[in-house]
Design an enzyme around this catalytic site. Structure first.
Site, mmCIF file in Angstrom:
data_model
loop_
_atom_site.group_PDB
_atom_site.id
_atom_site.type_symbol
_atom_site.label_atom_id
_atom_site.label_comp_id
_atom_site.label_asym_id
_atom_site.label_seq_id
_atom_site.Cartn_x
_atom_site.Cartn_y
_atom_site.Cartn_z
ATOM 1 C CG ASP A 14 -1.766 1.140 1.551
ATOM 2 O OD1 ASP A 14 -1.649 1.842 0.691
ATOM 3 O OD2 ASP A 14 -2.137 1.146 2.330
ATOM 4 C CE LYS A 75 -1.824 6.773 -3.454
ATOM 5 N NZ LYS A 75 -1.927 5.954 -2.764
ATOM 6 C CD GLU A 180 -4.725 3.529 -1.938
ATOM 7 O OE1 GLU A 180 -6.083 4.328 -1.773
ATOM 8 O OE2 GLU A 180 -4.046 3.525 -1.961
ATOM 9 C CG ASP A 206 -9.024 5.039 2.811
ATOM 10 O OD1 ASP A 206 -7.783 5.703 3.446
ATOM 11 O OD2 ASP A 206 -8.139 4.414 1.847
#
Ligand code: ADP
Ligand code: MG
Length: 629
Positions: A14, A75, A180, A206
């Site tokens: 992850d 990211k 994810e 999330d």
């Protein structure tokens, strides 16, 4: 028989905006792999200094001292254009410098070993991935070549490809890019809902360090379809930290004659670290303190903070999270009662008020939160990795995961309109055909421009690539037929091809999936560079270790139990090594290790000339550590 034992394991990574996590699935057990400091999460952070490169915890700890060379949240850059509005917005707030290359790809500028260097986001991400690979290899005691890496569901084609490229630079064969939320659902065993013929709707909420992503998945016969996604790329744990920081800045002013901490970047960073710690503490306790010694102008700071106050400071942000759930359900055209399961993912879902608001939204429904929320994604990736690793054994059913296109895909037609060929949330892998034509008589050339986005106006969408079809036979408007094919593979990589029908002249053009990203040659160069950086890191470690050993031998030589000649020999050898080290900063690793051996040989020789019982304990200790270099 299962052949897992004969294959090197495939790991699940992850790769988070703030933290990364690696897991492996062995003998049907999923384990999170701890890093060298015994932590299950590793900050997605890379720092460059005068003499070394740091990744993970060491890099994060470094940010106070050298913010301009400590990189985080990369990211947010990966697979994006420099001129993209979100990139422009992000870099305004970052302490490090980002520039554009001639192809509008962002490059991060750092000072490494006294030299200005530029890195692509893929390279920095590869350093985090390489760290995760190393963490796994150390723990598993074998080389790891294959990995499943997760990305947010909204990542487009080029962000996915760039993540894959980062894996390649890190020396990893990325066997699958996985969404994810899908990974989180797999961690909870939702793919096992195979007996039940009813479709199950699973909402994945999330809330991480900097982002909030809500996804609605439907699952039937172990197949996953992402029905809708909604998210906010600037809503997460760091925003809650900010609120606490602001509160403390005001408190400090109140107590200390209007003194303003924000004038010192270092004070602010130290305060932020403490605020994050206090926030995390308040998830388990109703009261906490924020304490920083010598915070500003030599003044200590300490304040008590209650959970209620923390909630008060953040309530508007928390409700923005539940608004996103509402938006996701609206997009999926599902009522909240139609949601069968709600899963909490991301470190910030540990906040009790966040849990309560989500639970209240669903009328008191029980939430899935048994798995550590910041580990669920890595666990799901590891399960998927093990399934892919088993492929070919024909023993276990292979988990079928279905991802979707996060954004609609289409082509531009005359008048600046985008015709949607692949609607948003279409399951992939997929192939979709569309027939285009000319828009005026005797048109021999057609421009094919591929866009992603939801607007009918092309200018508001994101241009992915374009090309010209040249040499169409003259014919009246609307007569030539251009067969267009949009193909997306299992990794979410898009290929668009066109072919002109009804003429003997056939055209077939494919938009390269590399468009805008790194070329295979660039990746190859970066693989080489990555190996060089690794070698430099190792050399640096060897130097530190040699320096350390020489100092130890020097201090051991002072032992009053030693003879004068022993003392002299040890001291001289150590001094020589130190002098050599200072004069040979550019020596290669074998020479450094050669010097290290000299130190050990001296101790070994002296040892032999002593009786068994007369060997100092610290000599034994010294030699037992020799494998460290
Ligand atoms: P990412 O966004 O990289 O996926 P995570 O899901 O690991 O990251 O979330 C990181 C965030 O979770 C950080 O802001 C961290 O402070 C927060 N967090 C971790 N533990 C807690 C806790 N006990 N209470 C509140 N927030 C937490
Ligand atoms: Mg995450």
């Amino acid at each position: 028989m299962a052949s897992d034992g004969y294959k090197t394991p495939t790991i699940g990574i992850d790769l988070g905006t703030t933290y990364s996590c690696v897991a492996v699935c062995r003998e049907n057990n999923v384990e999170i792999i701890e890093n060298d400091q015994g932590k299950r999460l590793t900050p997605s952070c890379v720092a460059f200094t005068e003499d070394e490169r740091l990744v993970g915890i060491a890099a994060k700890n470094h940010s106070d001292m050298n913010p301009g060379n400590t990189l985080f949240a990369i990211k947010r850059l990966i697979g994006r254009r420099f001129s993209h509005s979100t990139v422009q917005n992000d870099i305004k707030h970052w302490p490090f410098k980002v520039v554009a290359d001639p192809m509008d790809r962002p490059k991060i500028v750092v000072n490494y070993q006294g030299i200005e260097k530029e890195f692509y986001a893929e390279e920095i991400s590869s350093m985090v991935l390489e760290k995760m690979k190393e963490v796994a290899e150390t723990r598993l005691g074998c080389t790891v070549n294959n990995a499943v890496i997760t990305v947010p569901a909204y990542f487009n084609d080029s962000q996915r490809q760039a993540t894959k490229n980062a894996g390649a630079i890190a020396g990893l064969n990325v066997v699958r890019i996985m969404d994810e939320p899908t990974a989180a659902a797999v961690a909870y065993g939702m793919d096992k809902i195979t007996e039940d013929t009813d479709e199950k709707n699973v909402l994945i909420f999330d809330l991480g360090g900097g982002t909030c992503d809500v996804s609605l998945l439907s699952i039937k016969y172990g197949k996953f379809v992402v029905r809708a996604i909604a998210g906010d790329t600037h809503l997460g744990g760091e925003d809650f930290d900010d609120r606490l920081v602001d509160y403390c800045v005001k408190e400090f002013k109140k107590i200390n004659n209007n003194k303003d901490i924000t004038k010192s970047v270092r004070s602010l960073r130290r305060l932020r670290t403490e605020c994050q710690r206090a926030k995390e503490f308040l998830s388990f306790s109703v009261r906490g303190t924020i304490e920083v010694g010598y915070l500003y102008d030599g003044i200590d700071f300490s304040t008590r903070i209650s959970r209620a106050l923390f909630e008060d400071l953040n309530m508007d942000l928390f409700t923005r999270c539940t608004d996103l759930i509402e938006r996701c359900l609206n997009d999926a055209m599902i009522n909240k009662t139609g949601v069968d399961v709600v899963v909490l993912v991301g470190g910030s879902t540990r906040i009790p008020m966040v849990q309560q608001l989500v639970q209240d939204f669903f009328g008191g429904k029980e939430l899935c939160k048994e798995i550590n929320p910041d580990e669920a994604v890595a666990k799901g990736a590891a399960i998927q990795a093990a399934n892919l690793n088993r492929q070919g054994d024909n023993e276990e059913k292979i988990l079928i995961l279905q991802d979707v296109t996060p954004l609609s895909l289409g082509v531009n037609i005359l008048g600046g309109k985008t015709i949607i060929v692949v609607p948003r949330n279409a399951p992939i892998p997929m192939k979709k055909y569309h027939v285009l034509t000319t828009s005026y008589d005797n048109q021999t050339e057609v421009r094919i421009a591929v866009y992603e986005g939801e607007s009918a106006e092309s200018k508001y969408n994101n241009l992915l690539g374009e090309y010209m079809i040249i040499g169409i036979d003259p014919a009246p408007e609307g007569v030539p037929k251009i067969d267009t094919c949009f193909e997306i593979d299992a990794d979410g990589i898009l290929t668009v091809s066109t072919q002109v029908r009804s003429t003997s002249l056939k055209n077939k053009i494919v938009i390269s999936k590399q468009k805008g990203g790194l070329t295979p040659e660039e990746i190859q160069t970066m693989v080489g560079a990555a190996a060089r950086y690794k070698a430099e890191d190792e050399k640096h470690k060897a130097m530190i270790s040699l320096e350390d050993s020489a100092q130890k031998v020097k201090s051991m030589s002072k032992d009053p139990g030693l003879s004068a000649s022993e003392k002299k020999l040890m001291n001289e050898t150590a001094e020589n090594v130190i002098t050599w080290l200072n004069a040979n900063r550019h020596a290669d690793i074998s020479e450094i290790n050669g010097q290290h051996m000299k130190l050990e040989t001296i101790i070994q020789t002296l040892m032999k000339s002593r009786p068994r019982g007369g060997i100092p304990y610290d000599w034994i200790l010294f030699l037992s550590k020799k494998t460290q270099y």
